[in-house]
Design a protein around this motif. Structure first.
Motif, PDB file in Angstrom:
ATOM      1  N   TRP A   5       3.440   1.769  -8.741  1.00 40.08           N
ATOM      2  CA  TRP A   5       3.720   0.582  -8.752  1.00 40.08           C
ATOM      3  C   TRP A   5       5.102   0.324  -9.362  1.00 40.08           C
ATOM      4  O   TRP A   5       5.767   1.212 -10.504  1.00 40.08           O
ATOM      5  CB  TRP A   5       2.823  -0.143  -9.795  1.00 40.08           C
ATOM      6  CG  TRP A   5       1.287   0.157  -9.234  1.00 40.08           C
ATOM      7  CD1 TRP A   5       0.558  -0.438  -8.214  1.00 40.08           C
ATOM      8  CD2 TRP A   5       0.459   0.947  -9.903  1.00 40.08           C
ATOM      9  NE1 TRP A   5      -0.746   0.067  -8.059  1.00 40.08           N
ATOM     10  CE2 TRP A   5      -0.677   0.893  -9.283  1.00 40.08           C
ATOM     11  CE3 TRP A   5       0.545   1.917 -11.072  1.00 40.08           C
ATOM     12  CZ2 TRP A   5      -1.895   1.638  -9.625  1.00 40.08           C
ATOM     13  CZ3 TRP A   5      -0.556   2.503 -11.334  1.00 40.08           C
ATOM     14  CH2 TRP A   5      -1.843   2.606 -10.877  1.00 40.08           C
ATOM     15  N   ARG A  53       3.348  -3.085  -5.192  1.00 37.96           N
ATOM     16  CA  ARG A  53       3.356  -1.892  -4.405  1.00 37.96           C
ATOM     17  C   ARG A  53       3.722  -2.224  -3.168  1.00 37.96           C
ATOM     18  O   ARG A  53       3.015  -3.206  -2.605  1.00 37.96           O
ATOM     19  CB  ARG A  53       1.808  -1.133  -4.583  1.00 37.96           C
ATOM     20  CG  ARG A  53       1.907   0.043  -3.630  1.00 37.96           C
ATOM     21  CD  ARG A  53       0.449   0.499  -3.395  1.00 37.96           C
ATOM     22  NE  ARG A  53      -0.578   0.982  -4.379  1.00 37.96           N
ATOM     23  CZ  ARG A  53      -0.749   2.143  -4.764  1.00 37.96           C
ATOM     24  NH1 ARG A  53      -0.199   2.924  -4.152  1.00 37.96           N
ATOM     25  NH2 ARG A  53      -1.551   2.340  -5.583  1.00 37.96           N
ATOM     26  N   GLU A  89      -6.705  -1.958  -5.958  1.00 39.62           N
ATOM     27  CA  GLU A  89      -5.708  -1.231  -6.658  1.00 39.62           C
ATOM     28  C   GLU A  89      -6.807  -0.725  -8.054  1.00 39.62           C
ATOM     29  O   GLU A  89      -5.959  -0.193  -8.870  1.00 39.62           O
ATOM     30  CB  GLU A  89      -4.725  -2.023  -7.279  1.00 39.62           C
ATOM     31  CG  GLU A  89      -3.668  -2.302  -6.073  1.00 39.62           C
ATOM     32  CD  GLU A  89      -2.839  -1.055  -5.582  1.00 39.62           C
ATOM     33  OE1 GLU A  89      -2.844  -0.058  -6.449  1.00 39.62           O
ATOM     34  OE2 GLU A  89      -2.211  -1.276  -4.490  1.00 39.62           O
TER      35      GLU A  89
END
Length: 180
Positions: A5, A53, A89
């Motif tokens: 990220w 991301r 995530e």
């Protein structure tokens, strides 16, 4: 290995309408629609840690200043709001990464940092050294102090020196919506 990220810190004043909408959509997605406008409002006026991301917002945490009273001691406290990780995530370390940035920021600006945690979130915070505030909680309303027993045991504090007595009464400032 580098984190997947891109983490950035932005003040509310620099979020802009598009990113603010992205944060709101993330909150709705992360909490299955169980958020309202006051939840986002509580996260405004401070710093936002944004995790992207591939150009998509994957996580968010906000750090705002609040005035709390622990026992008889007024505190200039950091308060963590709107911690959210996109469902796809989760369980990959993003919550810990967001929390780490918030802890670092708060440690440089506040006497201690607080947050109200869900049962699921509480495990993460405890693993990072946050302590459960075991004393009674309350809120300073325009009509005076009011107990908030439903929040007892749900407030966590990060004070690495362990200087605060977590068994003392903890009061927060008044605000619309959930006070903690």
């Amino acid at each position: 290995m580098d984190a997947p990220w891109d983490l950035t810190v932005v003040h509310t004043a620099d979020l802009g309408p598009r990113r603010l909408r992205e944060v709101r959509f993330l909150l709705d997605d992360a909490f299955a629609g169980d958020v309202d406008d006051t939840d986002l409002d509580h996260a405004l006026g401070g710093l936002h840690v944004l995790a992207h991301r591939d150009g998509r917002l994957a996580g968010h945490a906000a750090l705002v200043q609040r005035h709390l009273v622990a026992g008889d001691r007024p505190l200039r406290a950091g308060y963590v709001e709107a911690v959210a990780v996109a469902p796809g995530e989760r369980r990959r370390g993003l919550g810990a990464a967001l929390t780490g940035v918030v802890e670092d920021l708060a440690g440089r600006a506040h006497e201690a940092t607080f947050l109200g945690a869900s049962d699921e979130g509480a495990r993460l915070y405890r693993s990072r050294g946050w302590r459960v505030w075991s004393g009674p909680t309350g809120v300073m309303t325009p009509e005076g102090v009011r107990a908030t027993p439903d929040d007892d045991g749900g407030v966590h504090v990060h004070d690495p020196a362990g200087a605060l007595d977590v068994t003392a009464r903890l009061l927060c400032d008044w605000r619309c919506g959930d006070v903690w």
